[in-house]
Scaffold this motif. Structure first.
Motif, PDB file in Angstrom:
ATOM      1  N   GLY A  29      43.534  50.709  43.401  1.00  0.00           N
ATOM      2  CA  GLY A  29      42.626  51.748  43.919  1.00  0.00           C
ATOM      3  C   GLY A  29      42.998  53.120  43.377  1.00  0.00           C
ATOM      4  N   TRP A  68      36.463  43.833  45.348  1.00  0.00           N
ATOM      5  CA  TRP A  68      35.582  45.011  45.380  1.00  0.00           C
ATOM      6  C   TRP A  68      34.254  44.761  46.075  1.00  0.00           C
ATOM      7  CZ3 TRP A  68      37.257  49.883  43.646  1.00  0.00           C
ATOM      8  CH2 TRP A  68      38.524  49.887  43.066  1.00  0.00           C
ATOM      9  N   TYR A 110      35.074  45.712  49.530  1.00  0.00           N
ATOM     10  CA  TYR A 110      35.144  47.177  49.674  1.00  0.00           C
ATOM     11  C   TYR A 110      33.724  47.739  49.802  1.00  0.00           C
ATOM     12  CZ  TYR A 110      40.039  47.311  47.854  1.00  0.00           C
ATOM     13  OH  TYR A 110      41.370  47.155  47.638  1.00  0.00           O
TER      14      TYR A 110
END
Ligand code: AMP
Length: 455
Positions: free
Chosen positions: A26, A159, A162
């Motif tokens: 990240g 991801w 996320y």
């Protein structure tokens, strides 16, 4: 960012599984630089080759990596020190543009040198949205993060959650060490989504009551696995895609009792099936799959010839949103329902536990040994499991010693590319074309009937 990471630059990342690794991922992304991930068990020589090839500005690693990787010729950064310095949350994300690289992945190269695939911010950002338009991961999901971060399936696994605001349950080496306890742990952690390759799923029992979504990709999905894992309310997808087209291209929600196709392109991706002369083929005809759309990468880093061979101008549609098509090297056909069925490779690339391997890369590492004149490697299924077997013609007066060759290969190749068996042969069987007859090697009796892992 304080150490120079910025859009347009590449940073290597070599850390064991765990939350710090995801923080480092990240953080690099927030600086706008691209990350180049390495498996924790990758050989130091290979890491050095890849980092040098892409002129990486450094390597983010941990204490162990700092001491093991001294020979890697780029500045090293200790992730623990960087994390302790803090500032990650407050830092403004850098202004990376759509064409800036987001990550790089090196895959096995048939001529012996790994090739670097550059995936841009536009490629991956589009994929995450298009992929999740099909999968439907939500903020209520708990996703098991177990994939190797050197494999682009992990981009989807990390991801997409996320993007959706889901929770990740991160598999540490301790979690993965005890397969017996894993089902109870996944149930306790309320894991609702697993994204993995078929061979890894087959070691788990299907009784995971909270599991509502199963994403399976990286290699052909056996119908028996669909049969085993089907439950009311659980959705299973066969996801297909080369790294060069950004994680996944066609996808199919699969049902038990029917053949398992690779399906249809995800939103805005396109697919074409062609013969060797680039003529489009109709339903039922087998040909190569070409992939287009916003996931198609710009090519291989500093390999113009290979890029031109595999990434071609779209000959079928001018001015469309898929100007460049990636030649997948996969043999497919269109079935009566408009779904794509997968039939195998048209070249010598294979999959070992989901990892993509060019047999030519192993062969060229073998002939670099002083003892080996010629080498051919095949995947064989002798003991119920797929394994790599190397058939070597020794140099005059040399002998083929498995232990020596294994040690030599280990310095250059990742563990999954090391053959489990080395056979000495007086000559390689050849086809009329002069190519190695791999079929004959697959059928050739081995020197010992019993398949020993450590001979
Ligand atoms: P990778 O770049 O490591 O993702 O490998 C891509 C290759 O893996 C493809 O070109 C296929 O040969 C194979 N592959 C990936 N997903 C599937 C799938 N669902 N079914 C069959 N083969 C697959």
């Amino acid at each position: 960012a304080a150490r120079g990471a910025a859009p347009g630059l590449v940073l290597g990342r070599w850390m064991p599984r765990g939350i710090d690794l995801l923080l480092a991922q990240g953080a690099i992304t927030k600086t706008g630089a691209a990350f180049l991930p390495f498996d924790w068990d990758a050989p130091v020589d290979r890491i050095a080759t890849c980092l040098t090839d892409c002129a990486a500005i450094g390597l983010v690693t941990d204490e162990t990596g700092l001491s093991r990787g001294k020979a890697i010729p780029v500045p090293h950064h200790n992730a623990g020190t960087l994390l302790a310095e803090g500032g990650m949350e407050e830092a403004e994300p850098a202004e990376a543009m759509p064409d800036h690289a987001a990550y790089m992945i090196y895959t096995s190269g048939s001529t012996g040198i790994p090739k670097g695939i550059v995936i841009t911010q536009a490629n991956i950002c589009h994929f995450l949205r298009a992929g999740n338009a099909v999968y439907g991961v939500t903020a209520d999901d708990v996703v098991f993060q177990s994939a190797s971060v050197a494999f682009d399936l992990s981009m989807e696994e990390i991801w997409v959650p996320y993007l959706a605001g889901a929770t990740l349950y991160v598999a540490t080496p301790e979690v993965l060490a005890d397969i017996e306890k894993l089902p109870a742990l996944l149930t306790e952690k309320k894991v609702s989504v697993i994204d993995t390759v078929p061979p890894l799923l087959s070691v788990l029992p299907a009784e995971l009551p909270g599991l509502r979504l199963l994403l399976l990709g990286g290699e052909a999905l056996p119908p028996a696995l669909v049969e085993k894992w089907t439950r009311p309310g659980r959705r299973i997808f066969n996801t297909y895609g080369p790294t060069e087209a950004t994680v996944v291209a066609p996808v199919e929600e699969v049902q038990r009792g029917t053949p398992v196709p690779i399906g249809r392109p995800i939103p805005n991706y396109t697919a074409y099936i062609v013969d060797e002369n680039m003529n489009l083929l109709g339903p039922g005809q087998e040909g190569e799959l070409l992939i287009g759309g916003p996931g198609v990468a710009q090519g291989y880093l500093a390999r113009p010839d290979l890029t031109n061979e595999k990434f071609i101008a779209n000959p079928f549609r001018e001015g469309a949103s898929d100007p460049i098509l990636y030649r997948s090297g996969d043999a497919v056909s269109l079935n009566g329902e408009g779904n794509i069925a997968f039939h195998g490779r048209i070249d010598d690339q294979v999959k070992i536990r989901g990892f993509r391997v060019e047999l030519g890369e192993i062969e060229s590492a073998l002939v670099d040994s002083d003892d080996v004149l010629q080498a051919a490697v095949v995947v064989r299924n002798d003991g119920g499991m797929e394994r790599l077997v190397a058939f070597c013609v020794p140099e005059p007066k040399a002998i083929i010693a498995a232990t020596t060759l294994r040690e030599e290969l280990k310095r250059r190749l990742p563990p999954y590319m090391i053959p489990e068996r080395f056979e000495s042969v007086p000559e390689e069987p050849r086809l009329i074309s002069g190519k190695t007859d791999r079929k004959a090697l697959k059928a050739m009796p081995l020197s010992e009937a019993i398949f020993a892992a450590n001979d």
